[in-house]
Design a protein around this motif. Structure first.
Motif, PDB file in Angstrom:
ATOM      1  N   ARG A  72       0.904  -1.325   0.069  1.00 11.05           N
ATOM      2  CA  ARG A  72      -0.094  -0.006  -0.037  1.00 11.05           C
ATOM      3  C   ARG A  72       0.906   1.323   0.052  1.00 11.05           C
ATOM      4  NH1 ARG A  72      -2.713  -3.107   3.920  1.00 11.05           N
ATOM      5  NH2 ARG A  72      -2.109  -1.831   5.506  1.00 11.05           N
ATOM      6  N   VAL A  73       2.145   1.284   0.745  1.00  9.08           N
ATOM      7  CA  VAL A  73       3.026   2.308   0.640  1.00  9.08           C
ATOM      8  C   VAL A  73       3.282   2.595  -0.663  1.00  9.08           C
ATOM      9  CG1 VAL A  73       4.974   3.021   1.683  1.00  9.08           C
ATOM     10  CG2 VAL A  73       3.658   2.121   3.111  1.00  9.08           C
ATOM     11  N   LEU A  74       3.906   1.255  -1.229  1.00  9.50           N
ATOM     12  CA  LEU A  74       4.571   1.588  -2.640  1.00  9.50           C
ATOM     13  C   LEU A  74       3.337   2.180  -3.685  1.00  9.50           C
ATOM     14  CD1 LEU A  74       6.867   1.026  -4.530  1.00  9.50           C
ATOM     15  CD2 LEU A  74       6.070  -1.457  -4.696  1.00  9.50           C
ATOM     16  N   GLU A  75       2.031   1.629  -3.447  1.00 10.00           N
ATOM     17  CA  GLU A  75       1.137   2.105  -4.617  1.00 10.00           C
ATOM     18  C   GLU A  75       0.907   3.821  -4.287  1.00 10.00           C
ATOM     19  OE1 GLU A  75      -1.991  -0.220  -3.367  1.00 10.00           O
ATOM     20  OE2 GLU A  75      -1.647  -1.888  -4.783  1.00 10.00           O
ATOM     21  N   THR A  76       0.881   3.928  -2.971  1.00  8.88           N
ATOM     22  CA  THR A  76       0.669   5.509  -2.667  1.00  8.88           C
ATOM     23  C   THR A  76       1.896   6.318  -3.155  1.00  8.88           C
ATOM     24  OG1 THR A  76      -0.689   4.791  -0.880  1.00  8.88           O
ATOM     25  CG2 THR A  76      -0.004   7.183  -1.014  1.00  8.88           C
ATOM     26  N   ARG A  77       2.997   5.836  -3.069  1.00  7.45           N
ATOM     27  CA  ARG A  77       4.251   6.564  -3.184  1.00  7.45           C
ATOM     28  C   ARG A  77       4.184   6.606  -4.943  1.00  7.45           C
ATOM     29  NH1 ARG A  77       9.893   3.808  -4.964  1.00  7.45           N
ATOM     30  NH2 ARG A  77       8.652   3.324  -6.428  1.00  7.45           N
ATOM     31  N   ASN A  78       3.911   5.820  -5.587  1.00  8.97           N
ATOM     32  CA  ASN A  78       3.993   5.795  -6.980  1.00  8.97           C
ATOM     33  C   ASN A  78       2.783   6.919  -7.347  1.00  8.97           C
ATOM     34  OD1 ASN A  78       6.017   4.263  -7.101  1.00  8.97           O
ATOM     35  ND2 ASN A  78       4.988   2.282  -7.930  1.00  8.97           N
ATOM     36  N   ASP A  79       1.824   6.651  -6.873  1.00  8.59           N
ATOM     37  CA  ASP A  79       0.624   7.946  -7.361  1.00  8.59           C
ATOM     38  C   ASP A  79       1.200   9.178  -6.846  1.00  8.59           C
ATOM     39  OD1 ASP A  79      -2.224   8.653  -7.450  1.00  8.59           O
ATOM     40  OD2 ASP A  79      -1.886   9.254  -5.582  1.00  8.59           O
ATOM     41  N   LEU A  80       2.049   9.564  -5.905  1.00  9.56           N
ATOM     42  CA  LEU A  80       2.488  10.735  -5.745  1.00  9.56           C
ATOM     43  C   LEU A  80       3.631  10.989  -6.665  1.00  9.56           C
ATOM     44  CD1 LEU A  80       2.996  10.512  -1.753  1.00  9.56           C
ATOM     45  CD2 LEU A  80       1.631  12.092  -3.003  1.00  9.56           C
ATOM     46  N   LEU A  81       4.467  10.212  -7.243  1.00  4.17           N
ATOM     47  CA  LEU A  81       5.421  10.322  -7.888  1.00  4.17           C
ATOM     48  C   LEU A  81       4.993  10.481  -9.362  1.00  4.17           C
ATOM     49  CD1 LEU A  81       7.891   7.483  -7.251  1.00  4.17           C
ATOM     50  CD2 LEU A  81       8.462   9.937  -6.825  1.00  4.17           C
ATOM     51  N   THR A  82       3.974   9.836  -9.722  1.00  5.14           N
ATOM     52  CA  THR A  82       3.046  10.452 -11.166  1.00  5.14           C
ATOM     53  C   THR A  82       2.455  11.875 -10.964  1.00  5.14           C
ATOM     54  OG1 THR A  82       2.478   7.902 -11.345  1.00  5.14           O
ATOM     55  CG2 THR A  82       0.993   9.662 -12.579  1.00  5.14           C
ATOM     56  N   CYS A  83       1.782  12.180  -9.787  1.00  2.98           N
ATOM     57  CA  CYS A  83       1.428  13.488  -9.632  1.00  2.98           C
ATOM     58  C   CYS A  83       2.678  14.442  -9.866  1.00  2.98           C
ATOM     59  CB  CYS A  83       0.731  13.587  -8.357  1.00  2.98           C
ATOM     60  SG  CYS A  83       0.103  15.303  -7.893  1.00  2.98           S
ATOM     61  N   LEU A  84       3.893  14.154  -9.108  1.00  2.00           N
ATOM     62  CA  LEU A  84       4.909  15.053  -9.311  1.00  2.00           C
ATOM     63  C   LEU A  84       5.647  15.319 -10.518  1.00  2.00           C
ATOM     64  CD1 LEU A  84       7.131  16.826  -7.906  1.00  2.00           C
ATOM     65  CD2 LEU A  84       8.409  14.634  -7.200  1.00  2.00           C
ATOM     66  N   LEU A  85       5.526  14.191 -11.516  1.00  2.00           N
ATOM     67  CA  LEU A  85       5.841  14.232 -12.974  1.00  2.00           C
ATOM     68  C   LEU A  85       5.009  14.816 -13.791  1.00  2.00           C
ATOM     69  CD1 LEU A  85       7.015  10.452 -13.074  1.00  2.00           C
ATOM     70  CD2 LEU A  85       8.325  12.323 -13.720  1.00  2.00           C
ATOM     71  N   HIS A  86       3.674  15.060 -13.590  1.00  2.00           N
ATOM     72  CA  HIS A  86       2.683  15.282 -14.533  1.00  2.00           C
ATOM     73  C   HIS A  86       1.859  16.777 -14.204  1.00  2.00           C
ATOM     74  CE1 HIS A  86       3.835  12.181 -17.154  1.00  2.00           C
ATOM     75  NE2 HIS A  86       3.711  11.210 -16.285  1.00  2.00           N
ATOM     76  N   ARG A  87       1.665  16.995 -12.911  1.00  2.00           N
ATOM     77  CA  ARG A  87       0.638  17.734 -12.426  1.00  2.00           C
ATOM     78  C   ARG A  87       1.111  18.992 -12.078  1.00  2.00           C
ATOM     79  NH1 ARG A  87      -4.140  15.240 -10.994  1.00  2.00           N
ATOM     80  NH2 ARG A  87      -5.151  17.029 -11.540  1.00  2.00           N
TER      81      ARG A  87
END
Length: 273
Positions: free
Chosen positions: A201-216
């Motif tokens: 769950r931590v990994l999934e949430t981390r990756n969601d944050l990284l996607t946000c950082l990359l694109h939003r």
């Protein structure tokens, strides 16, 4: 792609139609040799380390077909589904990702993500075969090889899981279409070795944050990190792990265009991030 899940792969491979490429992510259980022995018609690409979702990029580059259907080692496509997908992609030249309907387990229940895609608030564009989406589930997706390579495939910052949204945004920014098509069906029988642990769950949430950082945009990034931090122990651990990878993400940051960001904001609340 697969890694150390020979039993799942051996059960799923007989279901596949057409040319099959297995990309092995550095397995230590002898998977590549077992595939070559038991399924001699299957092409095997043996990686010497775990590239996570980037392994799919290797498979797409090796493919010689105009379209590539992804599958995990615990999933497969319904008979006839890929022929239908190819016909749809032929008929819709701007379509880059056909997101099919995924039926889960022996009882064939629809994956909730697919139900959400079917009700996409983005509507259906005139030249697309179904509701427009800005995300997909890789094991239930068929991609146009040209578009996938044009967008650079899955990125190495996010890895796995949750790698799909970044690619979806990259494709949309390049003018490609992504659509949900319910009558192209994949089956997913989740492996018993799949983790549902706190670490996952931590990994999934981390990756969601990284996607946000990359694109939003930065205001969205700030709000998202703050919301996740406030959400509890999983969120705080995910934020700390995302911050450790943030320098790498910033080097590859590619914010979406205003038009794509407006579409993505229509999904906030349905697919947070």
């Amino acid at each position: 792609m697969t890694r150390n899940r020979w039993d799942d792969l051996a059960a799923s491979l007989p279901h596949h139609e057409g040319p099959v490429i297995v990309v092995d992510n550095g397995s230590t259980d002898g998977t590549p040799q077992r595939v070559r022995q038991s399924f001699p018609s299957v092409a095997v690409i043996e990686l010497h380390r775990n590239l996570a979702a980037v392994a799919r990029n290797v498979g797409v580059e090796a493919a010689t077909t105009p379209y590539v259907a992804f599958a995990d080692d615990d999933s497969w496509w319904e008979p006839g589904a890929l022929a239908r997908a190819a016909a749809i992609l032929d008929a819709h030249p701007r379509l880059a990702v056909l997101a099919g309907r995924i039926l889960v387990g022996d009882d064939g229940r629809a994956d909730p993500v697919c139900e959400a895609m079917a009700a996409s608030p983005l509507g259906t564009e005139a030249d697309q075969p179904g509701p427009s989406v800005l995300g997909f589930v890789a094991c239930g997706a068929v991609v146009r090889r040209e578009a996938f390579l044009d967008a650079g495939g899955f990125d190495q910052v996010v890895g796995f899981p949750g790698e799909e949204e970044g690619l979806a945004l990259d494709l949309a920014d390049r003018g490609w279409g992504l659509a949900y098509v319910a009558h192209v069906v994949a089956h997913h029988h989740p492996s018993s070795s799949r983790s549902t642990s706190h670490a996952r769950r931590v990994l999934e949430t981390r990756n969601d944050l990284l996607t946000c950082l990359l694109h939003r945009p930065w205001p969205v990034v700030g709000r998202r990190f703050l919301d996740v931090w406030r959400a509890g122990s999983v969120g705080r651990a995910a934020v700390l792990r995302a911050i450790r990878r943030a320098p790498r993400a910033l080097r590859h940051r590619r914010p979406t265009s205003p038009s794509v960001e407006m579409r993505r904001r229509r999904l906030d609340g349905l697919f947070p991030g």
